[in-house]
Design an enzyme around this catalytic site. Structure first.
Site, mmCIF file in Angstrom:
data_model
loop_
_atom_site.group_PDB
_atom_site.id
_atom_site.type_symbol
_atom_site.label_atom_id
_atom_site.label_comp_id
_atom_site.label_asym_id
_atom_site.label_seq_id
_atom_site.Cartn_x
_atom_site.Cartn_y
_atom_site.Cartn_z
ATOM 1 N N ASP A 67 0.979 -1.406 -0.117
ATOM 2 C CA ASP A 67 -0.032 0.552 -0.555
ATOM 3 C C ASP A 67 0.891 1.421 -0.070
ATOM 4 O O ASP A 67 2.223 1.049 0.101
ATOM 5 C CB ASP A 67 -0.449 0.070 0.860
ATOM 6 C CG ASP A 67 -0.308 -0.376 2.625
ATOM 7 O OD1 ASP A 67 1.153 -0.236 2.317
ATOM 8 O OD2 ASP A 67 -1.154 -0.819 3.398
ATOM 9 N N ASP A 136 -7.606 -2.841 14.366
ATOM 10 C CA ASP A 136 -8.853 -3.162 13.928
ATOM 11 C C ASP A 136 -9.244 -3.895 12.792
ATOM 12 O O ASP A 136 -10.442 -4.522 12.272
ATOM 13 C CB ASP A 136 -10.295 -1.540 12.996
ATOM 14 C CG ASP A 136 -8.855 -1.199 11.603
ATOM 15 O OD1 ASP A 136 -8.317 -2.188 11.215
ATOM 16 O OD2 ASP A 136 -9.147 -0.494 11.390
ATOM 17 N N HIS A 138 -7.500 -4.736 9.753
ATOM 18 C CA HIS A 138 -6.840 -4.930 8.819
ATOM 19 C C HIS A 138 -5.739 -5.364 8.255
ATOM 20 O O HIS A 138 -4.851 -5.177 8.908
ATOM 21 C CB HIS A 138 -6.991 -3.430 8.698
ATOM 22 C CG HIS A 138 -6.283 -1.889 8.801
ATOM 23 N ND1 HIS A 138 -6.048 -1.066 9.427
ATOM 24 C CD2 HIS A 138 -4.857 -1.744 8.411
ATOM 25 C CE1 HIS A 138 -4.948 0.268 9.685
ATOM 26 N NE2 HIS A 138 -4.122 -0.731 9.077
ATOM 27 N N GLU A 143 -9.597 -1.785 4.968
ATOM 28 C CA GLU A 143 -10.292 -1.546 6.811
ATOM 29 C C GLU A 143 -11.716 -2.384 6.900
ATOM 30 O O GLU A 143 -11.675 -3.326 5.780
ATOM 31 C CB GLU A 143 -10.800 0.284 6.198
ATOM 32 C CG GLU A 143 -9.548 1.472 6.460
ATOM 33 C CD GLU A 143 -8.942 0.871 7.922
ATOM 34 O OE1 GLU A 143 -8.214 0.273 8.390
ATOM 35 O OE2 GLU A 143 -8.100 1.742 8.543
HETATM 36 C C1 GLP Z 1 -0.840 0.336 8.829
HETATM 37 C C2 GLP Z 1 -0.146 -0.423 6.675
HETATM 38 C C3 GLP Z 1 -0.070 -1.749 7.187
HETATM 39 C C4 GLP Z 1 -0.006 -2.079 8.575
HETATM 40 C C5 GLP Z 1 -1.032 -2.276 9.989
HETATM 41 C C6 GLP Z 1 -0.552 -2.077 11.584
HETATM 42 O O1 GLP Z 1 -1.613 1.282 8.147
HETATM 43 N N1 GLP Z 1 -0.852 0.136 6.089
HETATM 44 O O2 GLP Z 1 0.147 -2.839 6.429
HETATM 45 O O3 GLP Z 1 0.559 -3.632 9.129
HETATM 46 O O4 GLP Z 1 -1.216 -0.244 9.769
HETATM 47 O O5 GLP Z 1 0.853 -1.180 11.563
HETATM 48 P P1 GLP Z 1 2.068 -1.286 13.104
HETATM 49 O O6 GLP Z 1 2.892 -2.644 12.596
HETATM 50 O O7 GLP Z 1 2.653 -0.271 12.750
HETATM 51 O O8 GLP Z 1 0.824 -1.220 14.795
#
Ligand code: GLP
Length: 262
Positions: A67, A136, A138, A143
């Site tokens: 992404d 959440d 995702h 989402e």
């Molecule tokens: C972000 C990314 C995801 C990631 C998630 C968790 O928004 N788009 O790919 O897995 O949120 O983030 P973190 O690893 O900082 O908790």
């Protein structure tokens, strides 16, 4: 789903890195899907160490990132382009043209997304996809209530994700873009292996719902229950709300040695 509970985030990340290293050694032209966020940082550090100290060779590897934020140029400090170059790509011998990341500045986003999907197919499909998980549930930026059939497309972030990610933008939620381009859940499910990492207490609820809850689009990661080769690397804190932890440990400890790649 294979649940691998490790003592802490470091040993979980090292175990996940060993799975990737094994793939790259067996298939030097491997196609790897990559994730951002704080979770995969230790994994990327371990891959960099393996490259430097053990000669792990990425020269023929192709990568596709999950992404990117819409509206952030590649050199923006919080863009996922910058993240990947700072935290992995510039430290290994990947060929820049082989490192694919969605273009958050694309003028025609639907056209760009279609081309991204085609590029994955042309590369032979993703052998192994690295995933984190949002609080959440995702995956990528899919989402809650994202279609399980979705492909790469534009999405709007939830307020919770904007709040979660504000820490990367100096704590200022107003600076977090509301839109992103993300591989779809259908794209992620096409990967031949999915390797999810989740560490810390704030992921425990999402992990429990993903592994032991119903498969439902309100918890996007739960679709991995339908994936034939999904591995989940978690630490004790992220495992704390699971019901069957004894069973997962029993399975892992009893694996025949030829199956123990992590
Ligand atoms: C972000 C990314 C995801 C990631 C998630 C968790 O928004 N788009 O790919 O897995 O949120 O983030 P973190 O690893 O900082 O908790």
């Amino acid at each position: 789903m294979e649940i691998i509970i490790k003592r802490d985030a470091l040993s979980g990340s090292q175990a996940a890195a060993r799975v990737i290293a094994r793939l790259v050694r067996e298939k030097p032209t491997a196609v790897i899907g990559l994730a951002t966020g704080s979770t995969p940082l230790m994994l990327y550090n371990e891959l960099i160490r393996m490259h430097r100290e053990e000669g792990l060779d990425f020269s023929r590897v192709t990568t596709f990132n999950l992404d990117e934020y819409v509206g952030l140029p590649p050199d923006h400090a919080q863009s996922y382009h910058r993240f990947m170059w700072d935290n992995l790509f510039r430290h290994i011998n990947i060929v820049p043209e082989n490192a694919n990341i969605p273009d958050g500045m694309a003028k025609n986003i639907p056209a760009f997304c279609a081309v991204y999907e085609q590029a994955i197919v042309r590369a032979g499909g993703i052998d192994l996809q690295v995933l984190g998980i949002g609080s959440d549930g995702h995956v990528g930026f899919n989402e809650p209530t994202s279609s399980f059939a979705s492909r790469t497309r534009i999405k709007t972030l939830t307020r919770q994700t904007v709040a979660d990610n504000a820490r990367f933008f100096g704590g200022d939620e107003a600076k977090v873009p509301h839109h992103c381009i993300t591989m779809g859940i259908g794209t992620i499910m096409d990967a031949r292996m999915n390797l999810m990492l989740a560490f810390g207490e704030n992921k425990a609820e999402a992990v429990a719902a993903t592994v032991e809850g119903p498969v439902a689009s309100i918890m996007p990661a739960s679709i991995l229950q339908h994936h034939p080769a999904a591995k989940l690397f978690i630490d004790e804190a992220a495992a704390s709300r699971l019901k069957l932890t004894d069973y997962y440990r029993w399975v892992y400890d009893g694996k025949p040695s030829w199956q123990k790649d992590a």
